[in-house]
Scaffold this motif. Structure first.
Motif, PDB file in Angstrom:
ATOM      1  N   ARG A 159       6.703   4.522  -7.321  1.00 63.30           N
ATOM      2  CA  ARG A 159       5.556   3.692  -6.959  1.00 63.30           C
ATOM      3  C   ARG A 159       4.618   3.560  -8.160  1.00 63.30           C
ATOM      4  O   ARG A 159       4.454   4.488  -8.947  1.00 63.30           O
ATOM      5  N   PHE A 210       0.112   4.048   4.920  1.00 69.41           N
ATOM      6  CA  PHE A 210       1.151   3.026   4.969  1.00 69.41           C
ATOM      7  C   PHE A 210       1.897   2.998   3.630  1.00 69.41           C
ATOM      8  O   PHE A 210       1.361   3.409   2.597  1.00 69.41           O
ATOM      9  N   ASP A 211       3.120   2.519   3.682  1.00 67.46           N
ATOM     10  CA  ASP A 211       3.959   2.411   2.489  1.00 67.46           C
ATOM     11  C   ASP A 211       4.363   0.949   2.323  1.00 67.46           C
ATOM     12  O   ASP A 211       4.852   0.317   3.267  1.00 67.46           O
ATOM     13  N   PHE A 212       4.144   0.404   1.131  1.00 66.91           N
ATOM     14  CA  PHE A 212       4.466  -0.999   0.840  1.00 66.91           C
ATOM     15  C   PHE A 212       5.377  -1.016  -0.389  1.00 66.91           C
ATOM     16  O   PHE A 212       4.930  -1.265  -1.512  1.00 66.91           O
TER      17      PHE A 212
END
Length: 787
Positions: free
Chosen positions: A8, A50-52
């Protein structure tokens, strides 16, 4: 984490407190991950992360990173809505029985304004035997206390002029010597035991406290400091933490538990119910997450095999904090190194358990948590034989619980329940008899056919009760019909309405505890105390219900404990024989005599405060035109009577002016006279009054040699006309008529004289510098020309 940071471009961890931010920063730095360009620690709160992946962004809360449940910090409400501090234990009403320290038992008739020599002042009107009235100046309000006996019965009134009251006091004073000796023996055993002195707070402790997701109240901060000071002292701690339900006692206890556990010693948390045990286990596990400390629970919800495993680990020292019910007091429970015992709601335990606690206090640190202490526990704390910390300030965003005493009404139950369900809340319906609880549940189902209703009580099988509670916690039910199993410490924020059926059968402490199960979050909560239509309530039941309805403000637990003391009586403190002595002279006088006996046995001096009479011209008082409510005026007089310095008088005066507006000359004169009484007391001058016939101001002295008083006043170098009077130690100071007739100038002159005598009072060190300071201070009044 290493892999995630590599994949990330931004990994943001949102921290709700500086403690979480510091802790995570240190841990990521220790793991060599804090230097990653993707790593960010941000201040803020998110409900969930949250994960994007497509954008290369991961956001997560600190609570999720540490394996804790997230709690949002509430916004503080305006200060005007905060709970007011408890100023007095028992409120006086006209018609109440009172105890005058000198004259005995009387009936309080109220405040009356009387005129004497053209000046009007307020007095407390007391009626004694044979209808004789005594008017007590409000300056002597400390001599009058509300009568609390051993069983709530009203005693016969005392006869003024008789020696019967003095004989009663002498008789009780003789009797309390034995109980004082026993109390001191228990305290001496504790003080003589080698304590477990812990070191100062560690970095872990600071991180743990900063991670608290709410704003601490000043009371919480002070209580936590006092508890930690006790833990660092060389003798075992025995502190009572008294705070209303939801006022943050558990957080103070957890900080103490963390300090002890982090120092390598074990902590036992004793709770009265299985449900509270499970809730404390969740709360402690949540707050201790992220630290290498093991938290376990021991209750009937656990299987026998789990019991054996936990007990083995406890004996081996592998468990740092154990939370349990009465099971923790059984013989097969062994600790490797117990350093702290936390007792939640001691009054819920039996007599045999309290004997165990008494033995425990002589060797181990003990912290007792309670919302409404039983009379004996409260008495021990108020007497100074146990340390006490009181939490009287409500947390932010908390509202008082609206309490109503009502007859059973199906229409009311339906309307109140639908209002709660429609705003997304849940309801407790308490009925404390297992044999007909199902019949009551059926009534509720008939009243509310659209509601989801479950039943829970202590005689159910463990698995079935656990299933019911899980369903209610998961909001799969709207109403829980239950016994008092919810009474101690159950914290479900969505439950904000409670019905207590046949409320007249409950004690005050029980009603307050049950009421405290609602209103645990930011919504307004409602408590309905249902009584039967056909019930003819007893006098005590009426008084209990009236008290619980009257004291519905935040922080009322301490007041309710004192009212419970008033209704039920103080009872036996260490033996039933004491209750008769309390009935003779009242609880407050009994406490004073016991305190004197304790001091005498310790070899400490018993010093009676000097009563000061100021017979000055002019009107001085609060006045009905300034504060119309008599109860409020009485409360203000009490607060001023407790002031011990001029600074405290100024602070009280500012508080009154802030609440009631700009005061008039009558109130300002009252404040000045209160200051003069404090100075006169310190100067050993019990009486001051003008003698207009001889044109002088008369001062009676206590413990003085008149020659020393004359020298002290002449040392001021104002050429005072000081005369020595015949008879008791007294002096007179000649004054011009215009000073004697001007109340304001007379008070200014008297202050100068009393300040001088205070500086030269018996036992003080006089100096020429102090005399010069007095002259400089009052030079602006140009008093030199008036004497």
């Amino acid at each position: 984490w290493r892999a995630t940071l590599g994949r990330r471009r931004l990994v943001a961890i949102f921290c709700g407190s500086e403690g979480d931010r510091d802790m995570l920063g240190k841990r990521f730095a220790a793991a060599g991950l804090a230097d990653s360009p993707a790593f960010r620690l941000c201040r803020g709160e998110v409900s969930s992360g949250f994960d994007f992946p497509a954008a290369g962004i991961l956001a997560i809360s600190a609570s999720e990173a540490l394996g804790r449940q997230l709690r949002i910090r509430p916004h503080p409400r305006p200060a005007k809505d905060r709970v007011r501090a408890i100023d007095d234990f028992l409120d006086l009403q006209p018609g109440d029985t009172v105890v005058h320290a000198v004259n005995g038992i009387a009936k309080y008739l109220g405040l009356e304004a009387l005129e004497k020599e053209g000046k009007k002042r307020e007095y407390m009107a007391l009626m004694f035997d044979q209808g004789i009235k005594l008017y007590v100046p409000v300056s002597q309000i400390h001599l009058v206390q509300k009568y609390v006996g051993a069983g709530g019965a009203s005693p016969p009134l005392s006869r003024i002029g008789s020696r019967a009251w003095a004989r009663k006091k002498e008789k009780v004073a003789t009797a309390v010597r034995d109980i004082a000796a026993e109390l001191l023996a228990v305290q001496a055993a504790r003080r003589g035991s080698p304590g477990i002195a812990l070191g100062p707070d560690s970095d872990w402790q600071a991180d743990f406290e900063r991670a608290f997701p709410f704003e601490e109240t000043p009371d919480q901060i002070e209580a936590a400091k006092a508890v930690k000071a006790d833990l660092e002292a060389p003798m075992p701690m025995d502190r009572l933490l008294c705070g209303d339900v939801g006022f943050g006692k558990t957080e103070v206890a957890m900080r103490a538990a963390f300090k002890v556990a982090a120092a390598g010693r074990q902590v036992a948390v004793l709770v009265p119910t299985t449900l509270l045990c499970e809730q404390h286990f969740r709360t402690f596990s949540d707050r201790f997450a992220g630290y290498p400390l093991v938290v376990e629970s021991l209750s009937r919800f656990k299987q026998p095999a789990e019991h054996r495993r936990i007990l083995d680990k406890l004996a081996a020292g592998s468990i740092d904090v154990i939370i349990g019910t009465h099971r923790l007091l059984q013989r097969d429970v062994a600790f490797k190194d117990l350093g702290l015992a936390i007792i939640d709601e001691e009054q819920r335990f039996g007599v045999e358990h309290k004997e165990f606690f008494k033995r425990l206090r002589t060797s181990v640190n003990v912290l007792t948590l309670t919302a409404t202490p039983i009379p004996r526990t409260l008495h021990m704390a108020l007497m100074g034989l146990r340390d006490i910390s009181a939490l009287t300030q409500a947390p932010a965003d908390r509202f008082a619980i609206k309490t109503r005493v009502v007859r059973w009404s199906e229409d009311l139950i339906r309307r109140a329940s639908l209002r709660e369900v429609n705003r997304g809340g849940q309801i407790y319906f308490v009925h404390n008899r297992v044999e007909d609880i199902e019949r009551v549940a059926e009534k509720v189902r008939r009243i509310l056919p659209e509601a989801r209703i479950v039943v829970g009580h202590g005689q159910m099988e463990e698995e079935r009760l656990a299933s019911v509670m899980r369903a209610f916690l998961n909001r799969e039910a709207d109403i829980l019909v239950c016994t008092t199993i919810i009474e101690s410490g159950i914290d479900i924020p969505t439950v904000n309405t409670i019905f207590i059926n046949e409320a007249d059968r409950f004690g005050l402490a029980d009603l307050h505890q049950l009421r405290g199960r609602v209103g645990r979050w930011k919504h307004r909560a409602f408590a309905y105390l249902l009584v039967r239509d056909e019930a003819a309530l007893s006098g005590d039941a009426m008084r209990r219900l009236k008290a619980i309805e009257e004291f519905d403000e935040l922080g009322a637990g301490f007041r309710l404990a004192m009212r419970d003391l008033e209704i039920r009586g103080a009872g036996n403190l260490l033996g039933p024989e004491q209750s008769g002595h309390i009935a003779e002279v009242g609880y407050d006088m009994y406490c004073r005599l016991l305190e004197e006996a304790v001091k005498r046995i310790k070899g400490q001096p018993v010093i009676e405060p000097l009563d000061v009479t100021l017979d000055l011209p002019g009107e001085a008082g609060i006045g009905e035109s300034y504060v119309s409510d008599e109860k409020e005026r009485l409360d203000i007089y009490r607060r001023f009577a407790r002031c011990g310095s001029e600074a405290e008088v100024e602070a009280e005066a500012a508080a009154v002016a802030d609440r009631y507006g700009r005061p008039g000359p009558e109130f300002r004169a009252f404040c000045e006279e209160t200051e003069l009484r404090i100075i006169a007391r310190d100067a050993f001058v019990p009486y001051v009054g003008p003698d207009r016939r001889d044109g002088c101001l008369v001062l009676k002295l206590y413990g003085w040699d008149c020659r020393d008083a004359e020298r002290a006043l002449r040392d001021v170098r104002l050429n005072l006309d000081v005369r020595r009077l015949a008879g008791p130690a007294a002096i007179a100071i000649g004054l011009k008529r215009r000073i004697l007739d001007d109340p304001s100038q007379l008070r200014s002159f008297l202050k100068m004289v009393l300040e001088c005598l205070r500086r030269h009072a018996p036992g003080s060190k006089a100096s020429a510098a102090s005399s010069d300071a007095i002259v400089r201070t009052f030079a602006s009044a140009d008093l030199r020309s008036h004497t």
